[in-house]
Write a protein that holds these residues in place. Structure first.
Motif: not given
Ligand SMILES: [Zn+2]
Ligand SMILES: [Zn+2]
Length: 571
Positions: A340-341, A367, A369, A371, A411, A434, A525, A527, A558
């Motif tokens: 996610l990052h 998924y 992200c 960012s 993100g 996000i 999370a 990441n 996640n």
């Protein structure tokens, strides 16, 4: 938590000086225990003191609590000042020599008046070490080599740098015929963030053959010691490696013993004693009969404990949990469903979005992200509003194309500005999936300013994740001053997720903070903060760190399927 570090260091110095003085071994051990306990704390020691709960910390009794209070108030501990006068030894300087501990320092100080590296070198050159009790030729030449290591100051290495080197050697050792198994032990097996030296254990019968092969391996630069069952070498990368060959029947006991840590092992030995058993590096014995020792599991089992994963073995409650069958079910790499990052070449990443997505698909992520940084971070080529909007459109098209069989999430890593404002306009933030908020500037803010700044940012309805929450860079920059308890409380009230940044130099949150975050009921999370495709592999270091922090699958967002992930972020 710089105060924690200072307090721990002062207590450790007391322990070392007491040991060198040689008068009160028990007292010395209790100061060492207290120092380790404080190092593992997930909270500012000042807060604990303010609540009057210092004596609730494991290993801290009334006497040590008083010393800690004095240190926090005056920056001094009377006992330490007196000890330094009585024993004027620069312990930190001499401790940096591999294999030189308090016992040797004590001997050198009492017999030869050695107090630092310079006086030790003089004594060496004058041949004064010869003839000292326990000082063979080998030990002396090891000390001479060790002085160079201490001077170079290359004492700690990032886990991510040490691990590939250790794995390579283990693999080569495993290929030697007669070797049943080879494994890394020590702090590397416990997945500490940084590693001092590497311990490798080999299960084999013909030790001398293994030693010959080992010291001849191409990564090895220097052979420090070569003995019949133990050798120490230095690799070309400057890492020290200790190799031990153990017989099959003791292999589990050796692995347990050399994995440590010391507090964990001391407690296990005490439990053994209460059961009329003796535990040492050769096995678990009743009278002279070996009860267990070929495998680690057998030892824990015989002591009435569930098997304790190496990452937990630091005497931070794991033994009690194992006795009660309450060990956590630690998260695994396979539990992770997405990252996610991450960055691309649109800010300071090195790869295009297509390249990053290809690499993510390889990991079977559901998924991913994107960012990138925002405008105020000019040094990282941060994106302004127009740029972010363009990126959003692009990702919508990529998702529509169906080229990647995973959900691409829109993100940004949004800078937290001077007073906690966010670095993008609400109208843009509103369109992102996000939002990770991070501190990249003014890291020298006072604790109060920094805490207010971060907490203010967390109150935004756009705050999903707090990125690398304490800003540290291992071996480079300490965490900034911040009251994490306040941060956790604010995050809890605003449904903000704490990041465990898996970058090997960050591993931020640390273990104490992870456990504190769990106590607050916060979710995490994990990441990678990848800036190039290869860095997506950093996820494994995040998992190691999470496991050390007792994190389970359900603590981590996640690990959720895509829909539940998005639901969990809703305000
Ligand atoms: Zn960042
Ligand atoms: Zn980042």
């Amino acid at each position: 938590m710089t105060k924690n570090r200072e307090v721990a260091q002062a207590l450790e110095e007391i322990s070392l000086l007491l040991q060198i003085e040689g008068k009160d071994k028990f007292k010395s051990l209790s100061y060492a225990r207290a120092a380790r306990s404080i190092t593992g704390l997930g909270e500012d020691i000042e807060n604990i003191r303010d609540r009057g709960e210092l004596t609730n910390v494991p290993g801290i009794g009334k006497a040590i609590a008083d010393k800690i209070e004095s240190f926090l108030d005056t920056g001094e501990i009377k006992l330490l000042v007196e000890l330094r006068e009585r024993v004027p030894v620069k312990v930190w300087e001499l401790e940096a020599i591999p294999d030189v501990g308090p016992k040797t320092i004590s001997l050198l100080y009492r017999e030869l008046g050695v107090t630092d590296l310079v006086s030790l070198e003089e004594a060496l050159d004058a041949g004064k070490l010869e003839g000292l009790k326990g000082m063979g030729k080998k030990t002396i030449s090891k000390i001479a080599d060790g002085i160079k290591i201490a001077r170079a100051g290359a004492s700690r290495t990032l886990l991510a740098e040490a691990m590939p080197i250790a794995n390579r050697l283990v693999e080569r050792l495993s290929r030697i015929s007669d070797v049943n198994q080879a494994v890394v032990a020590g702090s590397l097996r416990r997945r500490r963030e940084t590693i001092g030296d590497i311990d490798i254990l080999v299960d084999a019968s013909k030790a001398s053959k293994i030693m010959d092969a080992f010291v001849g391996m191409e990564d090895i630069a220097d052979v420090l010691v070569k003995g019949p069952t133990k050798s120490s070498v230095r690799t070309k990368d400057g890492l020290r490696i200790d190799l031990r060959v153990l017989p099959t029947e003791s292999y589990g006991a050796g692995l347990q013993y050399f994995t440590g840590n010391i507090d964990h092992n001391v407690k296990l030995r005490a439990i053994a004693k209460t059961k009329g058993l003796l535990l040492n590096e050769y096995g678990l014995f009743r009278n002279d009969e070996q009860v267990a020792g070929q495998g680690e599991e057998g030892i824990y089992d015989a002591l009435g404990l569930d098997y304790i994963p190496p990452e937990l073995r630091e005497d931070m409650g794991e033994i009690e949990a194992a006795q009660e069958g309450k060990l956590p079910k630690l998260i695994k790499l396979e539990d992770i469903r997405g990252d996610l990052h991450t960055h691309t070449d649109q800010s300071d990443g090195k790869n295009t979005i297509d390249e990053m997505l290809d690499a993510a698909v390889e990991k079977d992520y559901e998924y991913y992200c994107v960012s990138d940084h925002t405008q105020s971070l000019t040094i990282a080529n941060g994106m302004d509003e127009a740029h972010v909007l363009k990126r959003i459109e692009e990702i919508d098209e990529l998702n529509a194309s169906g080229r990647w069989k995973m959900k691409i999430l829109k993100g940004a890593e949004v800078d937290i500005l001077a007073h906690g404002e966010l670095d993008l306009d609400d109208s843009v933030l509103d369109q992102l999936d996000i939002i990770t908020l991070s501190i990249h500037s003014r890291m020298k803010d006072t604790k109060q300013v920094m805490t207010e700044r971060v907490c203010h940012a967390l109150e935004s309805k756009y705050a999903h994740i707090l990125g690398h929450p304490t800003g540290r860079l291992l071996l480079k920059r300490p965490e900034f001053e911040i009251d994490m308890e306040k941060v956790f409380e604010t995050a809890r009230h605003n449904n903000v997720v704490m990041e465990l940044n898996a970058h090997p130099q960050r591993l931020d949150l640390n273990v104490g903070n992870l456990r504190a975050a769990k106590r607050w009921g916060l979710r995490i999370a994990i990441n990678t903060d990848a800036h190039r495709t290869g860095e997506l592999d950093y996820m494994q270091y995040g998992i190691f760190q999470a496991r050390r922090g007792w994190v389970e699958k359900y603590d981590v967002i996640n690990t959720l399927p895509p829909k539940e992930l998005m639901k969990s972020l809703r305000k």
